[in-house]
Scaffold this active site. Structure first.
Site, short mmCIF file in Angstrom:
data_model
loop_
_atom_site.label_atom_id
_atom_site.label_comp_id
_atom_site.label_asym_id
_atom_site.label_seq_id
_atom_site.Cartn_x
_atom_site.Cartn_y
_atom_site.Cartn_z
N VAL A 66 39.81 36.79 44.93
CA VAL A 66 39.44 38.18 44.66
C VAL A 66 38.13 38.18 43.87
O VAL A 66 38.03 37.54 42.83
CB VAL A 66 40.52 38.92 43.85
CG1 VAL A 66 40.07 40.35 43.54
CG2 VAL A 66 41.85 38.93 44.59
N GLY B 22 23.96 37.35 56.98
CA GLY B 22 25.07 36.48 56.66
C GLY B 22 26.13 37.10 55.78
O GLY B 22 27.03 36.40 55.29
N LYS C 90 43.03 41.76 48.91
CA LYS C 90 42.64 41.54 47.52
C LYS C 90 43.39 42.49 46.58
O LYS C 90 43.80 42.10 45.49
CB LYS C 90 41.13 41.72 47.37
CG LYS C 90 40.32 40.65 48.10
CD LYS C 90 38.84 40.97 48.12
CE LYS C 90 38.04 39.92 48.86
NZ LYS C 90 36.61 40.26 48.97
#
Length: 396
Positions: A127, A182, A200
């Site tokens: 996370v 990316g 998360k």
């Protein structure tokens, strides 16, 4: 001496090897142990890598080597990663991971398995990338009852929103830019559909509330339907659009957890979080609001969090782990439909009770509104029969 095996030599795995090698002297001082990489597991060949002598392709080599103390899992997913994690823990090897899907889905069982075998299972990097959040939440805020968690947990979605606003480009173009830089995979569904944020949020909530919240208990809406018109109306309302994961606890012990886009007031610190940065606000009943901010992804930020867990495992094997999670509690979850909020509504035509928003060059007949506070079922009743183009919750 602590000997480490790294599973997977992708972005994160290679970053872990680089950090352990490049910062070795400092890491040794902090760990009170020499930590070195013994194996790197990958199905591919890396003959030109400076770590070429460490590569193996058979996990059983790692599994049955008594010298390996810590296994770093950076494979991802819940296939081989789950199998290798279970086998390592059963051998008494501690496991460190950045794999949020594995932790969100199987975290309780893996924590129990670690405890049963005198090992630890650590996942700070799952996370917030390099942001230290899980251990502070588990340890530093342990004197608090956690009332709410609210955060920007996905850097790709946040980057897309930032580019839409600053470059005035539509969602698809902003997403293509994220992929070119990316920040997004070629299959970006986990990011833009909110699944990554959901996983998360489950990990954060499980640590905060002490029982395993599962992803299928978290209603999740992504950002694929957000348009430049919505961004313009957000600005007109003095707000910013953000994809948020929220979990809210009630006095009776039930919690609501959900993921969806929100209009966030510009006075809120979350509104100023841009590009690939993440920010997580945690409200405790004693400390009030605290916020954690930083790069939520990337090779070296994530690797730094992984290596910090390796150091924690090396220094305090008996005290480094998280508290065990209690079993899932289906009866302890309530729907976000029960939450009363203001709402942003964009109509193709017509009027609506509330604050009308004005933007230049709006589509003919189209209008944006901020309603009074109400639940989603009450809003749906109000909007029945209208030509609705968008509905987005306004953060309190």
């Amino acid at each position: 001496m602590v000997k480490v095996a790294i599973l997977g030599f992708g972005v994160v795995g290679s970053g872990v090897a680089e950090v352990l090698s490049g910062n070795g002297a400092g890491i040794q001082k902090k760990a009170d142990e020499l930590i070195e990489v013994k194996y790197i597991l990958d199905v591919r060949d890396f003959p030109d890598s400076p770590f070429a002598q460490h590569f193996v392709k058979d996990f059983s080599v790692i599994e049955h080597d008594p010298e390996v103390n810590v296994v770093v899992e950076t494979i991802g997913g819940v296939g081989a990663a789950l199998d290798f994690t279970e086998r390592a823990l059963k051998q008494g090897k501690s496991v460190v991971t950045s794999n949020k899907e594995l932790v969100a889905t199987h975290g309780r069982r893996l924590l129990d398995l670690a405890a049963q075998n005198n090992a630890v299972y650590l996942f700070e990097a799952s996370v917030g990338g390099g942001i230290p959040i899980l251990r502070p939440l588990s340890e530093c805020m342990s004197a608090n009852e956690i009332l709410e968690i609210c955060g920007i947990l996905n850097g790709t979605a946040n980057y897309i929103f930032t580019r839409m606003v600053k470059d005035h480009v539509p969602f698809a173009e902003a997403l293509a830019g994220a992929q070119a830089n990316g920040y997004a995979e070629q299959d970006p569904s986990a990011d833009v559909e909110g699944k990554d944020t959901c996983r998360k949020l489950c990990i954060l909530s499980s640590i905060a509330y002490g029982w395993h919240l599962l992803p299928d208990q978290v209603p999740t809406t992504g950002i694929t339907k957000i348009t430049l018109a919505d961004e313009a109306y957000a600005a007109a309302a003095g707000r910013s659009l953000k994809l948020l994961g929220r979990s809210i606890a009630r006095e009776d012990g039930t919690i609501c957890a959900y993921v969806e886009p929100h209009f966030v007031g510009n006075q809120d610190p979350l509104a100023g979080v841009e590009d690939v940065f993440n920010a997580i606000k945690v409200k405790g009943n004693a400390v009030g609001d605290v916020m954690f901010y930083g790069r939520g992804a990337g090779k070296l930020p994530t690797a730094s969090a992984v290596v910090a867990d390796v150091i924690a495992a090396a220094r305090q094997m008996d005290r480094a782990g998280y508290r065990p999670w209690q079993p899932n509690r289906p009866d302890a979850v309530f729907s976000p439909d029960e939450l009363s909020s203001q709402w942003y509504v964009r109509l193709a035509s017509g009027e609506l009770a509330g604050e009308k928003l004005t933007v230049p060059n709006a589509e003919a007949g189209e209008s944006g509104w901020i309603t009074a506070a109400m639940t989603r079922p009450e809003l749906d009743k109000l909007l029945a029969g209208r030509d609705v183009l968008a509905v987005i919750r306004v953060l309190d």
